[in-house]
Design a protein around this motif. Structure first.
Motif, PDB file in Angstrom:
ATOM      1  N   THR A  34      -5.338  -6.137 -22.968  1.00  0.00           N
ATOM      2  CA  THR A  34      -3.873  -5.628 -21.681  1.00  0.00           C
ATOM      3  C   THR A  34      -4.029  -4.391 -21.386  1.00  0.00           C
ATOM      4  O   THR A  34      -3.318  -4.119 -20.122  1.00  0.00           O
ATOM      5  N   LEU A  37      -6.130  -4.470 -18.498  1.00  0.00           N
ATOM      6  CA  LEU A  37      -5.446  -5.542 -17.478  1.00  0.00           C
ATOM      7  C   LEU A  37      -4.423  -4.866 -16.594  1.00  0.00           C
ATOM      8  O   LEU A  37      -4.244  -5.452 -15.712  1.00  0.00           O
ATOM      9  N   SER A  40      -4.374  -2.619 -12.843  1.00  0.00           N
ATOM     10  CA  SER A  40      -3.646  -3.001 -11.284  1.00  0.00           C
ATOM     11  C   SER A  40      -2.217  -2.910 -11.404  1.00  0.00           C
ATOM     12  O   SER A  40      -1.722  -2.539 -10.383  1.00  0.00           O
ATOM     13  N   GLN A 140     -10.022   1.749 -12.341  1.00  0.00           N
ATOM     14  CA  GLN A 140     -10.269   0.634 -11.724  1.00  0.00           C
ATOM     15  C   GLN A 140     -12.049   0.401 -11.752  1.00  0.00           C
ATOM     16  O   GLN A 140     -12.197  -0.788 -11.624  1.00  0.00           O
ATOM     17  N   PRO A 144     -11.710  -3.529 -14.790  1.00  0.00           N
ATOM     18  CA  PRO A 144     -12.017  -4.991 -14.602  1.00  0.00           C
ATOM     19  C   PRO A 144     -13.528  -5.069 -15.094  1.00  0.00           C
ATOM     20  O   PRO A 144     -13.829  -6.272 -15.488  1.00  0.00           O
ATOM     21  N   VAL A 147     -13.018  -5.878 -18.663  1.00  0.00           N
ATOM     22  CA  VAL A 147     -12.458  -7.191 -19.080  1.00  0.00           C
ATOM     23  C   VAL A 147     -13.409  -8.383 -18.729  1.00  0.00           C
ATOM     24  O   VAL A 147     -13.540  -9.372 -19.276  1.00  0.00           O
ATOM     25  N   SER A 148     -14.298  -7.986 -17.463  1.00  0.00           N
ATOM     26  CA  SER A 148     -15.371  -9.261 -17.148  1.00  0.00           C
ATOM     27  C   SER A 148     -16.275  -9.349 -18.152  1.00  0.00           C
ATOM     28  O   SER A 148     -16.781 -10.404 -18.776  1.00  0.00           O
ATOM     29  N   THR A 160     -10.746 -12.678 -15.337  1.00  0.00           N
ATOM     30  CA  THR A 160     -11.199 -11.719 -14.354  1.00  0.00           C
ATOM     31  C   THR A 160     -10.016 -12.038 -13.187  1.00  0.00           C
ATOM     32  O   THR A 160      -9.981 -11.138 -12.578  1.00  0.00           O
ATOM     33  N   TYR A 163      -6.927 -10.515 -13.440  1.00  0.00           N
ATOM     34  CA  TYR A 163      -6.936  -8.950 -13.658  1.00  0.00           C
ATOM     35  C   TYR A 163      -5.983  -8.623 -12.448  1.00  0.00           C
ATOM     36  O   TYR A 163      -5.101  -7.598 -12.500  1.00  0.00           O
ATOM     37  N   ASN A 164      -6.508  -8.608 -11.275  1.00  0.00           N
ATOM     38  CA  ASN A 164      -5.887  -8.129 -10.038  1.00  0.00           C
ATOM     39  C   ASN A 164      -4.440  -8.474  -9.590  1.00  0.00           C
ATOM     40  O   ASN A 164      -3.702  -8.108  -8.757  1.00  0.00           O
ATOM     41  N   SER A 166      -2.141  -8.768 -11.401  1.00  0.00           N
ATOM     42  CA  SER A 166      -1.019  -7.745 -12.065  1.00  0.00           C
ATOM     43  C   SER A 166      -0.459  -6.510 -11.200  1.00  0.00           C
ATOM     44  O   SER A 166       0.163  -5.759 -11.530  1.00  0.00           O
ATOM     45  N   SER A 400      -7.447 -11.966  -6.361  1.00  0.00           N
ATOM     46  CA  SER A 400      -8.170 -12.252  -7.614  1.00  0.00           C
ATOM     47  C   SER A 400      -9.513 -12.099  -7.297  1.00  0.00           C
ATOM     48  O   SER A 400     -10.296 -11.485  -7.962  1.00  0.00           O
TER      49      SER A 400
END
Length: 519
Positions: A34, A37, A40, A140, A144, A147-148, A160, A163-164, A166, A400
């Motif tokens: 989180t 994540l 964004s 940024q 991501p 996360v990926s 993934t 992610y965006n 949010s 996304s």
């Protein structure tokens, strides 16, 4: 001890892995994620203020009611800082890891949020926004990617894609806070939203160091055992199961097969640009970045009050309320779409979204012209409806996939630098569109939208003829779309043999250890 996997078994093993909520360590991983994540979310919060504060009379009066190029630079200021971050951030993320750039970026956002709150003039406020753009883009570049590369392969596309989305949580928070404070008869009507920006980066700075580093980054740095331990702990729930072995096999194969040298010298640049596959990757990164900012979405996000002025909705209450409702609708659309994207082909999603929002934009343009010519309120209301319809089709894909698609098209070696290139283009395009939009709206009025419709048609052609399909593949397998099967399959076979030999050695060591204990 299980055997190493052959290529045709990888997808079956991943598909049969248990649900994430039955793996306690994987639940913990997603809670830790989180921190990146929410990057964004913090970005969306500040974007909402860029648009929302323009509708707050106390803010505009306090800073001299900026217009034209001065207002344009205010809207573009975050992109200026972002351009600098993208030049430096990719190399920093590859050298020091994904977590480090996330932490530094969050610290800068927190500090500049305080500077915004207590700005004494407009230049100071804009300067703090520039540095927020620098810090936010550092986040940024790391968030991501982390996360990926950490998500379980079964949930990678979903996580993934989420992610965006949010970003809209930040837009919702910022827009509704602005709506709730705009009527305060003092400068606290705009200072309160600015001050509340510190909460999210403070949370991220605290949690990011509890989050593991990217296993793929560790492998590229030669720290294979650390990467393996992370995968065993989180993806295998403490066991080196088939999924972990499949991941390690493909990560090692992907790094070995990728001949790219991520160095900024003659040899490194030649290895990047000399490959047809790499040129195609950069092409996709470029156009996805441009499309995310130049297809009309940033027009609404940054200059909604000016758009509403054109159709007769000029009060602060109307503008802040519409801005807040749009943010909620956009988040719901993007959030639900993130669950659909793993089941739909990427190229199909891009085409469906772009064709439909351009059709809406054509209608929006015609309605705006009619309102300006007749000043009939019904045309103004219809324009607002078109704004909601445009956002529906745009956010279902472009929120996304603007992150997920470029990240999955590149290799582990390339991911830091190529994604920095993507973010650089995003910020460069955002700067141009944000800086020129208010001036063009003032000088061209509704005719500005005609050019936007033509540009979107060009973009549809780019997607149709040059975008590739990546659905249903692991991160490493996607490389074959660009580079061909042979190099990766050879590397996969080599990695499989290495893993098999290592497992045999571990098994022998285990047998010997038991024998010693029995003796």
């Amino acid at each position: 001890m299980v055997e190493a996997l052959h290529s045709d078994e990888v997808h079956e093993v991943i598909a049969k892995s248990p649900p994430w909520y039955k793996n306690g360590n994987l639940v913990k991983l997603y809670l830790l994620l989180t921190a990146p994540l929410l990057t964004s979310t913090a970005w969306g919060f500040d974007l909402s203020l860029t648009s929302g504060l323009q509708a707050v009379d106390q803010f505009m009066d306090n800073f001299g009611n900026p217009t034209g190029s001065k207002l344009g630079f205010f809207g573009a200021s975050m992109s200026v800082g972002g351009l600098v971050a993208c030049i430096l951030g990719g190399t920093l993320a590859d050298r020091f890891g994904r977590r480090g750039v996330c932490f530094v970026g969050a610290a800068l956002v927190l500090g500049m949020a305080l500077m915004q709150t207590f700005s004494t003039n407009f230049d100071m406020f804009v300067g703090s926004k520039m540095i927020i753009g620098f810090g936010g883009n550092l986040q940024q570049l790391g968030g991501p990617v982390l996360v990926s590369e950490l998500a379980h392969p079964k949930q990678r596309v979903l996580v993934t894609s989420l992610y965006n989305t949010s970003i809209f949580i930040g837009l919702i928070l910022g827009s509704w806070i602005t709506y709730g404070t705009y009527a305060i008869p003092s400068n606290w009507s705009w200072k309160i939203p600015c001050l509340l920006q510190v909460i999210l980066p403070a949370y991220q700075m605290t949690l990011i160091w509890f989050c593991p580093e990217s296993p793929r980054w560790l492998v590229t740095r030669g720290r294979v055992e650390e990467a393996r331990s992370i995968l065993i702990h989180y993806h295998g729930n403490g066991e080196e199961n088939l999924v972990v072995q499949a991941e390690m096999q493909d990560i090692l194969a992907g790094v070995e097969a990728d001949a790219t040298q991520m160095k900024f010298n003659k040899e490194g640049i030649s290895s990047i640009l000399g490959s047809k596959g790499n040129r195609h990757r950069l092409w996709i990164c470029f156009w996805t970045a441009v499309g995310s900012q130049a297809a009309g979405g940033s027009l609404i996000a940054t200059y909604l009050p000016k758009i509403l002025d054109q159709v007769g909705m000029k009060t602060s209450k109307e503008q802040t309320l519409i801005n807040a409702i749009i943010s909620i609708c956009n988040w719901l659309t993007a959030f639900l779409a993130a669950f659909v994207i793993p089941r739909i082909k990427r190229r199909t999603m891009f085409l469906f979204s772009t064709i439909n929002f351009n059709l809406v934009f054509v209608v929006w343009t015609a309605l705006t012209e009619r309102y300006i010519a007749t000043e009939r309120k019904s045309f103004g209301i219809a324009v607002v409806v078109m704004i909601f319809a445009y956002n529906f089709f745009q956010t279902m894909c472009w929120i996304s996939l603007v992150i997920a698609y470029p990240l999955e098209c590149v290799t582990a070696k390339q991911r830091g630098v190529f994604f920095a290139f993507t973010m650089f283009i995003i910020n460069a395009t955002a700067f141009v569109t944000s800086y020129t939009t208010p001036m063009l709206l003032d000088s061209m009025s509704w005719k500005y939208y005609v050019g936007q419709c033509v540009w979107n048609c060009v973009y549809i052609a780019v997607i149709y003829f040059t975008y590739v399909e990546t659905s249903g593949m692991t991160l490493e397998e996607i490389a074959v779309v660009f580079d061909g099967h042979e190099a990766f399959e050879d590397a996969r076979m080599h990695a499989r043999e290495e893993l098999k030999m290592k497992m045999e050695r571990d098994e022998m060591a285990e047998v010997e250890e038991k024998a010693v204990k029995q003796a």
